[in-house]
Enzyme design. Sequence first.
Site, mmCIF file in Angstrom:
data_model
loop_
_atom_site.group_PDB
_atom_site.id
_atom_site.type_symbol
_atom_site.label_atom_id
_atom_site.label_comp_id
_atom_site.label_asym_id
_atom_site.label_seq_id
_atom_site.Cartn_x
_atom_site.Cartn_y
_atom_site.Cartn_z
ATOM 1 C CG LEU A 1 95.492 93.656 43.441
ATOM 2 C CD1 LEU A 1 95.722 92.308 43.799
ATOM 3 C CD2 LEU A 1 96.060 94.051 42.127
ATOM 4 C CG PHE B 1 102.081 94.458 59.413
ATOM 5 C CD1 PHE B 1 102.784 93.763 60.527
ATOM 6 C CD2 PHE B 1 100.731 94.777 59.806
ATOM 7 C CE1 PHE B 1 102.179 93.267 61.644
ATOM 8 C CE2 PHE B 1 100.337 94.526 61.115
ATOM 9 C CZ PHE B 1 101.012 93.609 62.021
ATOM 10 C CB SER C 1 101.212 93.069 70.312
ATOM 11 O OG SER C 1 100.582 93.681 69.458
ATOM 12 C CE1 TYR D 1 100.420 85.114 52.957
ATOM 13 C CE2 TYR D 1 102.259 86.197 51.791
ATOM 14 C CZ TYR D 1 101.195 86.264 52.547
ATOM 15 O OH TYR D 1 100.760 87.333 52.890
ATOM 16 N N PRO E 1 96.768 85.279 43.754
ATOM 17 C CG PRO E 1 95.969 87.387 44.023
ATOM 18 C CD PRO E 1 96.065 86.065 44.711
HETATM 19 C C1 HXC Z 1 104.254 95.186 63.817
HETATM 20 C C2 HXC Z 1 102.404 96.171 63.908
HETATM 21 C C3 HXC Z 1 102.593 96.849 62.448
HETATM 22 C C4 HXC Z 1 104.063 96.602 61.813
HETATM 23 C C5 HXC Z 1 100.768 97.458 63.165
HETATM 24 N N1 HXC Z 1 101.162 96.659 64.177
HETATM 25 N N2 HXC Z 1 101.690 97.475 62.042
HETATM 26 N N3 HXC Z 1 103.351 95.621 64.534
HETATM 27 N N4 HXC Z 1 104.713 95.762 62.807
HETATM 28 N N5 HXC Z 1 104.173 97.003 61.009
HETATM 29 C C6 HXC Z 1 100.425 96.389 65.535
HETATM 30 C C7 HXC Z 1 100.010 97.945 66.099
HETATM 31 O O1 HXC Z 1 101.103 98.058 66.816
HETATM 32 C C8 HXC Z 1 98.776 97.123 67.039
HETATM 33 O O2 HXC Z 1 99.368 96.449 68.182
HETATM 34 C C9 HXC Z 1 98.201 96.292 65.976
HETATM 35 O O3 HXC Z 1 99.143 95.808 65.210
HETATM 36 C C10 HXC Z 1 97.072 97.069 65.195
HETATM 37 O O4 HXC Z 1 97.493 97.912 64.577
HETATM 38 P P1 HXC Z 1 96.503 99.413 64.210
HETATM 39 O O5 HXC Z 1 97.503 100.285 63.322
HETATM 40 O O6 HXC Z 1 95.871 99.811 65.428
HETATM 41 O O7 HXC Z 1 95.528 98.676 63.425
HETATM 42 P P2 HXC Z 1 94.562 98.938 62.166
HETATM 43 O O8 HXC Z 1 94.263 100.323 62.310
HETATM 44 O O9 HXC Z 1 93.378 98.068 62.237
HETATM 45 O O10 HXC Z 1 95.155 98.492 60.821
HETATM 46 C C11 HXC Z 1 95.341 97.234 60.188
HETATM 47 C C12 HXC Z 1 96.847 96.982 59.706
HETATM 48 C C13 HXC Z 1 97.002 98.252 58.771
HETATM 49 C C14 HXC Z 1 96.606 95.899 59.112
HETATM 50 C C15 HXC Z 1 97.780 97.085 60.760
HETATM 51 O O11 HXC Z 1 98.178 98.047 57.958
HETATM 52 C C16 HXC Z 1 95.945 98.470 57.539
HETATM 53 O O12 HXC Z 1 94.989 99.092 57.898
HETATM 54 N N6 HXC Z 1 95.927 97.624 56.440
HETATM 55 C C17 HXC Z 1 95.177 97.748 55.309
HETATM 56 C C18 HXC Z 1 95.702 97.532 53.807
HETATM 57 C C19 HXC Z 1 96.869 96.491 53.850
HETATM 58 O O13 HXC Z 1 97.248 96.256 54.725
HETATM 59 N N7 HXC Z 1 97.153 96.220 52.478
HETATM 60 C C20 HXC Z 1 98.018 95.173 52.153
HETATM 61 C C21 HXC Z 1 97.359 94.080 51.653
HETATM 62 S S1 HXC Z 1 98.571 93.101 50.871
HETATM 63 P P3 HXC Z 1 99.389 96.915 69.661
HETATM 64 O O14 HXC Z 1 99.881 95.836 70.366
HETATM 65 O O15 HXC Z 1 100.387 98.018 69.630
HETATM 66 O O16 HXC Z 1 98.117 97.298 69.711
HETATM 67 C C22 HXC Z 1 98.634 91.431 50.886
HETATM 68 C C23 HXC Z 1 99.506 91.014 49.958
HETATM 69 C C24 HXC Z 1 100.018 89.719 50.196
HETATM 70 O O17 HXC Z 1 97.985 90.792 51.681
HETATM 71 C C25 HXC Z 1 101.000 88.918 49.135
HETATM 72 C C26 HXC Z 1 101.830 90.183 48.431
HETATM 73 C C27 HXC Z 1 102.882 89.533 47.337
HETATM 74 P P1 NAP Z 2 95.138 97.406 49.256
HETATM 75 O O1 NAP Z 2 95.020 98.366 48.070
HETATM 76 O O2 NAP Z 2 95.945 97.776 50.602
HETATM 77 O O3 NAP Z 2 93.737 96.711 49.786
HETATM 78 C C1 NAP Z 2 93.394 96.328 50.753
HETATM 79 C C2 NAP Z 2 91.804 97.019 50.905
HETATM 80 O O4 NAP Z 2 91.295 96.143 52.114
HETATM 81 C C3 NAP Z 2 91.975 98.333 51.300
HETATM 82 O O5 NAP Z 2 90.971 98.915 50.237
HETATM 83 C C4 NAP Z 2 91.470 98.626 52.441
HETATM 84 O O6 NAP Z 2 90.683 99.629 52.632
HETATM 85 C C5 NAP Z 2 90.473 97.570 52.760
HETATM 86 N N1 NAP Z 2 90.446 96.889 54.325
HETATM 87 C C6 NAP Z 2 91.504 96.682 55.011
HETATM 88 N N2 NAP Z 2 90.832 96.666 56.380
HETATM 89 C C7 NAP Z 2 89.460 96.405 56.047
HETATM 90 C C8 NAP Z 2 88.566 96.409 57.093
HETATM 91 N N3 NAP Z 2 88.756 95.873 58.650
HETATM 92 N N4 NAP Z 2 87.240 96.837 56.606
HETATM 93 C C9 NAP Z 2 87.071 96.769 55.302
HETATM 94 N N5 NAP Z 2 88.176 96.850 54.502
HETATM 95 C C10 NAP Z 2 89.438 96.902 54.809
HETATM 96 O O7 NAP Z 2 96.083 96.029 48.759
HETATM 97 P P2 NAP Z 2 96.057 95.045 47.435
HETATM 98 O O8 NAP Z 2 97.374 94.853 47.103
HETATM 99 O O9 NAP Z 2 95.075 95.859 46.618
HETATM 100 O O10 NAP Z 2 95.177 93.756 48.038
HETATM 101 C C11 NAP Z 2 94.064 93.265 47.609
HETATM 102 C C12 NAP Z 2 93.838 92.050 47.807
HETATM 103 O O11 NAP Z 2 94.780 91.199 47.075
HETATM 104 C C13 NAP Z 2 94.147 91.477 49.304
HETATM 105 O O12 NAP Z 2 93.408 90.250 49.699
HETATM 106 C C14 NAP Z 2 95.676 90.965 49.280
HETATM 107 O O13 NAP Z 2 95.920 89.967 50.268
HETATM 108 C C15 NAP Z 2 95.662 90.225 47.773
HETATM 109 N N6 NAP Z 2 96.879 89.815 47.447
HETATM 110 C C16 NAP Z 2 97.573 91.094 46.844
HETATM 111 C C17 NAP Z 2 98.652 90.732 46.165
HETATM 112 C C18 NAP Z 2 99.682 92.041 45.510
HETATM 113 O O14 NAP Z 2 100.759 91.485 45.080
HETATM 114 N N7 NAP Z 2 99.015 93.047 45.604
HETATM 115 C C19 NAP Z 2 99.313 89.507 46.135
HETATM 116 C C20 NAP Z 2 98.420 88.414 46.461
HETATM 117 C C21 NAP Z 2 97.300 88.718 47.289
HETATM 118 P P3 NAP Z 2 90.473 100.649 53.992
HETATM 119 O O15 NAP Z 2 91.692 101.085 54.446
HETATM 120 O O16 NAP Z 2 89.673 101.910 53.463
HETATM 121 O O17 NAP Z 2 89.768 99.883 54.934
#
Ligand code: HXC
Ligand code: NAP
Length: 293
Positions: free
Chosen positions: A31, A109, A117, A159, A200
């Site tokens: 997004l 997630f 944890s 939420y 959203p």
């Molecule tokens: C349980 C988990 C887990 C999982 C990670 N952990 N994934 N625990 N279930 N699925 C735990 C790990 O074991 C670790 O704990 C801690 O979380 C940190 O994990 P890392 O992998 O070291 O963290 P990091 O590299 O900083 O990555 C952060 C992350 C990862 C959040 C875990 O998913 C990420 O990088 N996300 C970025 C993009 C993203 O999430 N996009 C979606 C946004 S969507 P321990 O104790 O083992 O050290 C959104 C939409 C909302 O928000 C609404 C939708 C409709």
């Molecule tokens: P996405 O593509 O996974 O976007 C998340 C972005 O955050 C990635 O570009 C990631 O890039 C960046 N990010 C994660 N950890 C970071 C950190 N520590 N520092 C800097 N950047 C970081 O998912 P998306 O669906 O587009 O989500 C965008 C926003 O919309 C989020 O706020 C999400 O909560 C919100 N949202 C999404 C939905 C949906 O249906 N998709 C619904 C409601 C709300 P790197 O991994 O390179 O850091």
Amino acid sequence: MLNNPGAMEGMLKSDALKGKTIIITGGGTGLGKAMGSYFLKLGANLVITSRKLDVLQRTADEMKAETGGEVLAVACDVRKYEEVENVLKQSIEAFGRVDVLLNNAAGNFISPTERLSANAFSSVIDIVLKGSVNCSLALGKYWIAENIPGNILNIVTTYAFTGSAYVVPSACAKGGVLAMTRSLAVEWGRRGIRTNAIAPGPFPTKGAWERLLPGDMAQKFDFRNRVPLKRVGEHQELANLAAFLVSDFSRYINGEVITIDGGEWLQGAGQFNALEMVSPEMWDAIEKNTKGK
Ligand code: HXC
Ligand code: NAP
């Protein structure tokens, strides 16, 4: 599926963001990328930031080729304040000043909370809440010192106000961002800085869908069924709303959270909403049994 083809088009006039410099966290994917592409088309200078520089650079190249606009890609982990300060410094060096901050980066997630944890909980809180705080603080200090009428737009979720099971760290963090939105709108409003949020509903992206609907969950748990309009959101629909909120056309909107979810959260909330399952024949029988009694 019901669709509204008109919603796919850009809404604002082509120079609506001309001269504005906009920082988007998480701007390389999903997004953030969709909103950034549209801002560029409207004449903005763009700074995209996240942890993965290769992803950012690819997106920046794509965006420049598509629009001819100016895009700066800077790596930054929003959890680290000094890295956020570096983004601001590089943005000012490249474009002279910064006008808008879009707090879009997130981590999330699904998991039963008791399985998490402490570090897992913190990792989401730190990205979403602390990351948005770090960016807002750095930009707010800069805008107040320079007397610039800045603009913060926070991406939350529905939420943030309802709460949600199985994404509790995200719900806590987004709720915090919503509280920050309303708090800063008042505190910094008198400095000319606006703060708003978008909540959203489901807008399919790789990042969200891989983590929140892994495997065959996307088929089993089809988000379209949760939405009265029976469809998910189009990225351009969100981009249109975001562009309006970061533009001067919305300059009297401050402290607002605007939901764009096709009615999803209300469908989950209304006590009798599940009666959509009742057939016309059943309604006939119910009416016969209840009318006039
Ligand atoms: C349980 C988990 C887990 C999982 C990670 N952990 N994934 N625990 N279930 N699925 C735990 C790990 O074991 C670790 O704990 C801690 O979380 C940190 O994990 P890392 O992998 O070291 O963290 P990091 O590299 O900083 O990555 C952060 C992350 C990862 C959040 C875990 O998913 C990420 O990088 N996300 C970025 C993009 C993203 O999430 N996009 C979606 C946004 S969507 P321990 O104790 O083992 O050290 C959104 C939409 C909302 O928000 C609404 C939708 C409709
Ligand atoms: P996405 O593509 O996974 O976007 C998340 C972005 O955050 C990635 O570009 C990631 O890039 C960046 N990010 C994660 N950890 C970071 C950190 N520590 N520092 C800097 N950047 C970081 O998912 P998306 O669906 O587009 O989500 C965008 C926003 O919309 C989020 O706020 C999400 O909560 C919100 N949202 C999404 C939905 C949906 O249906 N998709 C619904 C409601 C709300 P790197 O991994 O390179 O850091």
